[in-house]
Every structure is written in structure tokens, then in C-alpha cells.
Scaffold this motif. Structure first.
Motif: not given
Lengths: 372, 373
Positions: B316-333, B298-307
Motif C-alpha cells: 500500500f505504498r508506492g515506489i517510483i523508479i526514476v532514471k536520472l539524465p546520466d542513466g542512474q536509477f533511483l527509487s523513491i517511496l 518547483p520554484a526552489e533550486d536543487g531539483y533534478c529533472e528526471a524520468e
């Protein structure tokens, strides 16, 4: 890793003097490195299927192939299948490390080899900290990880998981399921996951097999199962709350097909499928399904609008469930919790005609799959 | 509205294990009151104290403004249903229910009426002549509940009545409970559960127990939207709230760690909370449904690139499981359920308009007076 192929597999049991046909003509092909979940209510044959793959049950008829080789005759110990049960079955008198190393010892591997492999799986699952604990000191989630480590340390061709997370509490559940997913991604394991909980199946697997009454009803990618259910059972089984159904009579009006609800109020619904199918199969009654998540309240853009009264409102945190009475029908709606409605409030319930599912009322089969 | 049940400074221990410490609350007349918390936190103990099956070590319990602290169970007009109810296998549904009334010497025609009323309410009237083994799990559960509800009382205590059912059935019965709730409108119900969706859906008010104390007691939506501390925020919500540990840079008006740098100057509420906060690190909580994300930078600041490491589908909703560069896991609905492949790059940031700040030590919500010590 192996592919698993079941061809016309049948399983009969004798139970209380009666012959039970537990698994009926099961055909399932699981590719190498795939993660498949088998779901269904209790007694649907999912556990029998798993036990046949593991070699814990004989196969009454049909063949089971691993990588194209028939393994029907091989005992469990020679199939290189790992099993992780709901109950962890850890040896209570051994430490975590000894538990994991035990099966390698039985295989008479060299000590250094055992250590190497054990270290590898321990670091992979991130359980270094609990290595020297006895099972009685572990939490449920930790025990499940150890049980998983023990199953995987042999580098099995096929890994079978029997409800591995269903009895864990919420935090541990999230943790263990993330570990399972990472393992699958990193090692490319062929995994078969058996559960009665559709939510868990959809959380983890690439493909889902839905079973009922000993028969495989549908197998496909998660989106396929959701978007194109083959029959009413599958449509109703996935998702919470279940799909709303409206039973309708088929009427022909100047060549156009209309579906008219059997109960009150009289709802006329369009038919978006191929009219020729209804005519050629002489289908007189069609059940129309609409998912709670596709229903809206007071939304102008919906092509079908019904007036009803709110009968129930459940705020569940991430979403809210509203039940709307439309005449004889009670229709569930899954909406954003920021939308507030009061019980007894008059609302317009709407959905789009392109979000409808059609089933033959007599056979329960989807109109798109009558010939399957 | 008058208070029906009142706990004043209640302490309770089992041997050296203290379960409740100085617990104070009151339950209003005709309220549907939910006791919620993790397992072995003392929920069932509170029920047993109300019923008179256990006695307090210290403090007092009032029912209808009358001190019942030492009153034996039999004299309290309270009906209790336990987690694992028992049905007599050789008796029909009718007899299972009527037996309860016969023991209390209710007149015969009265028994008949009460049994029919109760079974009608629970939707099992057509099974009156069946034996328990001829019923499904859900029907049995309703009969068991019927045994508790058939005797008229002003207080019903229900201990996880839905806990032993499988997920699908539990959701169905929870919904049916709404109807039962309206019939029980002129009784006070205390309902124990460890399932937050049950607590939210059923409770007029929910009492969250945590570590021997009441963490929060309020309407369910208030608890969800304004959790007093991180523990409560974690208990309400599925998937669990994501927590970031961030450094505070008051001068620069931002919160940061190795992955994120979040401007808080323009976010009035969070900015104020941080201004009054003395410590160098803070915990930011943001529910999985409140994250901003994009698969292109994104053009905006503050976003973190993750995997992306996984993708779940839940109703019927998705949950994206994300791993941050520092190894922390997050879930995004997300509202979409078309799969995102593992290994995909994703750019994420929490929506600060829907985030909470928690004191790094006490874990209290700064918006509700945390961080003042």
C-alpha cells in the motif's frame, strides 16, 4: 506481439488415481503489450495456466486464442512463445553469446542476421561485459538476464516469466526487475508473469490476476485489486500484514443498519454500503475488514476509536508493525517507525469508517460484488 | 548483565578461504542476539563455533566466563537448530519431540511435561498425534523448531529457522516468534538470518557481519539510523538506499554533479562533516523514503529533472523508479499507491536532513568518524 485470450479453459490432471480439476472455467483476456501477473498460493493453478499458454500442457476444454486465432492445437514450438524459468536452464558448455544465438541457429537464420539480433538484445540488457563468460562464472542475477535475453532474442509474441526473481538476492532482484520493466516499456512486449509472491506481482505488473483453488478470483489493475477486492481471499492475500477482519452480526435499528461484533468487546460499526443489498439477500452476518495501513494510534480525527493494549511492536526499518489487543481481537497496525510505543502500553486504536471493507461472512464475497 | 558468550580474537579459515578474521564480541545473558549478513559471510560458522561443531584456528571462546575453545560439542550446554531441519516422517509430532528427550535419558513424566509445554508455546499442541505429512509447511517448521527447544538449555542457536518458508508465512511466523521470544526470556538465543526485517524485528542487538569482520554491532534501530558504512546502509532498508556520487565545493558550500547541485551551508550537520573532509568527491546516501519530489517544476533550486520509468506498489505504498539524465536509477517511496505512468517527468532532490555522507574510498559514514585517514 499478440493478445492472449483464454475462454472457459479447464484443465484436469490424473494424480495418484484421482482426477484433479486444476484450472476451472478460466476466462482471461490479456491485451497486446500488456504486463499481467498471475499470483496465488501454491496449487492455485497459476503454473498450469502458464504451461497451457506455452503449449507444454494440453487444454482439457475451452479455447486459447493468440490475436483472435485459436492455438489449442499448435505445439509449443509453433506458438512463438518465450519462456524464462526460475531455473535458468542455460547450456553450460556454451558462452553467454552462444547461448543467446543458439535458438536463432536452430531456426537456420543467416550468420549476419544472428549476429545482428544477438548484439541487439545484448546491448538492450546491458550484458556486453559478460558475453564471453560460461554460465558457471555468472552470478544468479546475471544468469537470469542471460536466460531472459535468450527468451527475447526471437522477438516472441508472448513472453512468459515463471518466478524470475524470487530466488535472487536483494540487490540482484532490484536490478533484474528494473531491466524487465525497461524491456517491457521499450519493446511493448506482452508479458505474463507467474509468482506466489504478491509483493513481486505488485512491483512489476500493470494488471494482476489472483487465483486460488484453480479459479480466477479477480483480475484488474493493481489499484483495483487493492481498493476493491472482490472477496475475503483477495483482500487477505494482498498486503503484509494481512487485512484485519471483524466478524459482525447485522442488526436493524430504526431502519438504520448497524454491525455488532460477535466477539468481545462489543464493537458497533457503521455500514456504508447499500442497505437494500443486505435485506434483499438476507445477509445476517457481515465481516468487516480494515487494512493495517488504515489504522492509526492515538489519532483524534478517526471516526472509530477503540481502546486496547500494545501486544507487539516490530520496527522494520521503513515502517513498524504494531499489534494491539482489543478484547478478543488482535489488530495489526502499520505505522511510521518514528512513532514509538511500548509493549503493554494502553493506546487508542482508530480508523476511519470510510476505509472499511464489507464481506458476506457466509460466502466471503464483497458486499459490492455479490452478484458477480 | 553478565556476558554469556564471548569471542576473543577468533580466526577461522576453511582451506585457503578465510571466513572470520580477528572477530571479537560478547553476547549478554538472556539476550536475543541476531547474526546478520549476506550469504557465506560466516554467520553459520559462528554458530557452529559456539556449538563446538567447528573449532577456531586462533583466538578463544568463553561461555559463562569459562574457556570452551577446545571443549567438545557434547559437553557444552547448547541446543542448535539447523536451517533445514528433518522430521521423522513415520513418527507423530509427539514422538518427534519426545525422541530428542529419550536420547538424553530424561524421565518419562518429565518428557510428557516438556513436550506439552513446548508444543503449547509453539501453538501446535492440537497436532500432537499427527504425522509430519499431515501438517502444513508452517506447522512442520514449528515442529522442527520444537525439536530444538524441547530440551531445556541456557543457550539456543537458531540458524535461519524461517528461511525456507514462503514470504507470507515467514512474516506470520516472524511475528509469532515475538511470543516465543518472551517465553525464552530466561535463555540466551543466537539467531542467524539474512533478512534485515527479521533482524530488526527480533534482535535485542544485531551483529552485522561483512567481509570477515563485524561491521557494526548495536541495537537494530541504531544500525538503521546510523549505519557505520555504505555496505551496512545498503543491507538495511528496502528498497535499497540511493547513492549519489558528488563533487565537493567547500568554498561554494555545495555538493554537485551533472544532475544535482545541493546547498549544504545551512545544513549544520552535513556542513560540519564536509568541513572536516579532505577529498574532492563524496558519496551521499538518501533512503527512498526521504526524497522530495514534484511532478511540476518547483520554484526552489536543487531539483533534478528526471524520468519515471516504473511504478511499484509494495504494501500500500508506492515506489517510483526514476532514471536520472546520466542513466542512474533511483527509487523513491511515497505513501500513495495510485500509479504514476512511465515517461512522466519528475523533479527530485534528496532531503539533506535525512541523508548520510560516506567517504568515497573507505565508504565509512562521515558522521561516525569516516574520512579521517
Amino acid at each position: 506481439m499478440s493478445s492472449v485470450n483464454l475462454k472457459d479453459v479447464n484443465k484436469y490432471y490424473y494424480s495418484a488415481g484421482q482426477l484433479v480439476h486444476a484450472v476451472q472455467n478460466l476466462n482471461m483476456c490479456i491485451a497486446d503489450g500488456e504486463f499481467v501477473a498471475i499470483v496465488g498460493p501454491s496449487g492455485c493453478g497459476k503454473s498450469s495456466t502458464m504451461r497451457m499458454i506455452a503449449g507444454l500442457e494440453g487444454i482439457t476444454s475451452g479455447t486459447l486464442e493468440f490475436d483472435g486465432k485459436v492455438v489449442n492445437h499448435l505445439p509449443a514450438s509453433e506458438r512463438n512463445v518465450a519462456l524464462s524459468f526460475e531455473s535458468y536452464a542455460l547450456y553450460q558448455h556454451m558462452t553467454v553469446r552462444e547461448n543467446i544465438a543458439f535458438c536463432l541457429k536452430m531456426k537456420k537464420l543467416k550468420d549476419e542476421e544472428i549476429k545482428k539480433k544477438t548484439d541487439w538484445i545484448i546491448s538492450l540488457l546491458g550484458i556486453e561485459a559478460i558475453c564471453d563468460y560460461k554460465p558457471s562464472n555468472l552470478s544468479g542475477g546475471q544468469s537470469q538476464l542471460v536466460s531472459l535475453a535468450r527468451a527475447l532474442v526471437r522477438q516472441p509474441a508472448v513472453t512468459l516469466l515463471d518466478e524470475p526473481i524470487s530466488h535472487l538476492d536483494r540487490g540482484a532482484r532490484q536490478d533484474v526487475s528494473m531491466k524487465i520493466r525497461e524491456l517491457h516499456n521499450n519493446l511493448g512486449l506482452t508479458m505474463i508473469y507467474v509468482t506466489h509472491n504478491q509483493e513481486e506481482a505488485f512491483a512489476l505488473a500493470d494488471r494482476i490476476a489472483v487465483m486460488d483453488g484453480g479459479r480466477l478470483l479477480q483480475i484488474g489493475r493493481r489499484e483495483e485489486i487493492l481498493d476493491d477486492p472482490r472477496d475475503m481471499f483477495v483482500a487477505e492475500f494482498v498486503g503484509e500484514p494481512s487485512m484485519n477482519f471483524i466478524h459482525c452480526n447485522v442488526t436493524h435499528d430504526n431502519g438504520e443498519i448497524r454491525l455488532i461484533s460477535k466477539n468481545k468487546p462489543m464493537i458497533t460499526l457503521p455500514f456504508n454500503g447499500d442497505p437494500a443489498v443486505l435485506i434483499s439477500k438476507e445477509i445476517k452476518e457481515v465481516t468487516v475488514g480494515v487494512r493495517p495501513i488504515d489504522c492509526h494510534l492515538n489519532k483524534q480525527s478517526d471516526s472509530i476509536q477503540l481502546s486496547g493494549e500494545v501486544h507487539l511492536y516490530e520496527h522494520l526499518g521503513e515502517n513498524a508493525i504494531v499489534r494491539v489487543c482489543v478484547g478478543d481481537y488482535s489488530i495489526a497496525v502499520d505505522i511510521d517507525p518514528s512513532i514509538k510505543v511500548a509493549i503493554g502500553e494502553k493506546v487508542t486504536l482508530g480508523f476511519n469508517s470510510n476505509r472499511l471493507y464489507y464481506f458476506d461472512s457466509a460466502s466471503g464475497k464483497s458486499i459490492n460484488h455479490l452478484d458477480d | 548483565m553478565s556476558n554469556k558468550i564471548e569471542f576473543k580474537g577468533v580466526h577461522k579459515s576453511f582451506g585457503s578461504n578465510q571466513v572470520l578474521e580477528d572477530v571479537n564480541f560478547s553476547i549478554r545473558q538472556n539476550e536475543f542476539f541476531v547474526l546478520f549478513g549476506p550469504s557465506s559471510v560466516g554467520k553459520s560458522t559462528i554458530l557452529k563455533l559456539i556449538a563446538g561443531l567447528e573449532y577456531v584456528d586462533d583466538g578463544s571462546i568463553l561461555i559463562d566466563d569459562q574457556d570452551v575453545t577446545t571443549m567438545p560439542a557434547g559437553k557444552r550446554n547448547v541446543r542448535m537448530a539447523f536451517e533445514n531441519f528433518v522430521l521423522y516422517p513415520h513418527m507423530t509430532v509427539y514422538e518427534n519431540l519426545a525422541g530428542v528427550l529419550r536420547n538424553s535419558k530424561v524421565k518419562r513424566h518429565e518428557i510428557d511435561r516438556l513436550v506439552h509445554d513446548t508444543t503449547r508455546m509453539l501453538g501446535i499442541e492440537q497436532y500432537l498425534n499427527r504425522l509430519p505429512r499431515q501438517l502444513s509447511g508452517g506447522q512442520k517448521q514449528r515442529v522442527s523448531l520444537g525439536r530444538a527447544l524441547v530440551m531445556k538449555s541456557e543457550i539456543y542457536l537458531l540458524d535461519e529457522p524461517l528461511a525456507h518458508l514462503d514470504a507470507k508465512l515467514r512474516n506470520e511466523l516472524r511475528t509469532e516468534f515475538q511470543d516465543i521470544k518472551s517465553v525464552l526470556g530466561n535463555a540466551t538465543v543466537v539467531y542467524v538470518t539474512h533478512d534485515y526485517t527479521e533482524a530488526m524485528a527480533l534482535g535485542d542487538r544485531v551483529c552485522v557481519l561483512y567481509d570477515k569482520h563485524i561491521a557494526q554491532l548495536d541495537k537494530p534501530e541504531v544500525i538503521y539510523n546510523r549505519p557505520v558504512n555504505l555496505a551496512v546502509a545498503r543491507m538495511f532498508g528496502q528498497p535499497e538506499i540511493n547513492v549519489l556520487r558528488l563533487n565537493v565545493d567547500k568554498a561554494g558550500g555545495r555538493l554537485y554533479n551533472d544532475s544535482f547541485s545541493l546547498e549544504i551551508n545551512d545544513k549544520k550537520s552535513l556542513g560540519e562533516q564536509i568541513y572536516n573532509y579532505e577529498k574532492n568527491t563524496v558519496l551521499l546516501g538518501c533512503r527512498p523514503r526521504n526524497w522530495l519530489f514534484s511532478f511540476t517544476q518547483p520554484a526552489e533550486d536543487g531539483y533534478c529533472e528526471a524520468e519515471v520509468i516504473g511504478f511499484e506498489i509494495r504494501n500500500f505504498r508506492g515506489i517510483i523508479i526514476v532514471k536520472l539524465p546520466d542513466g542512474q536509477f533511483l527509487s523513491i517511496l511515497t505513501e500513495q499507491y495510485s500509479s504514476v505512468k512511465a515517461g512522466t517527468k519528475i523533479y527530485i532532490k534528496p532531503d539533506l536532513n535525512h541523508s548520510y555522507l560516506f567517504d568515497v574510498e573507505t565508504e565509512e559514514n562521515l558522521a561516525i568518524g569516516g574520512g579521517k585517514n
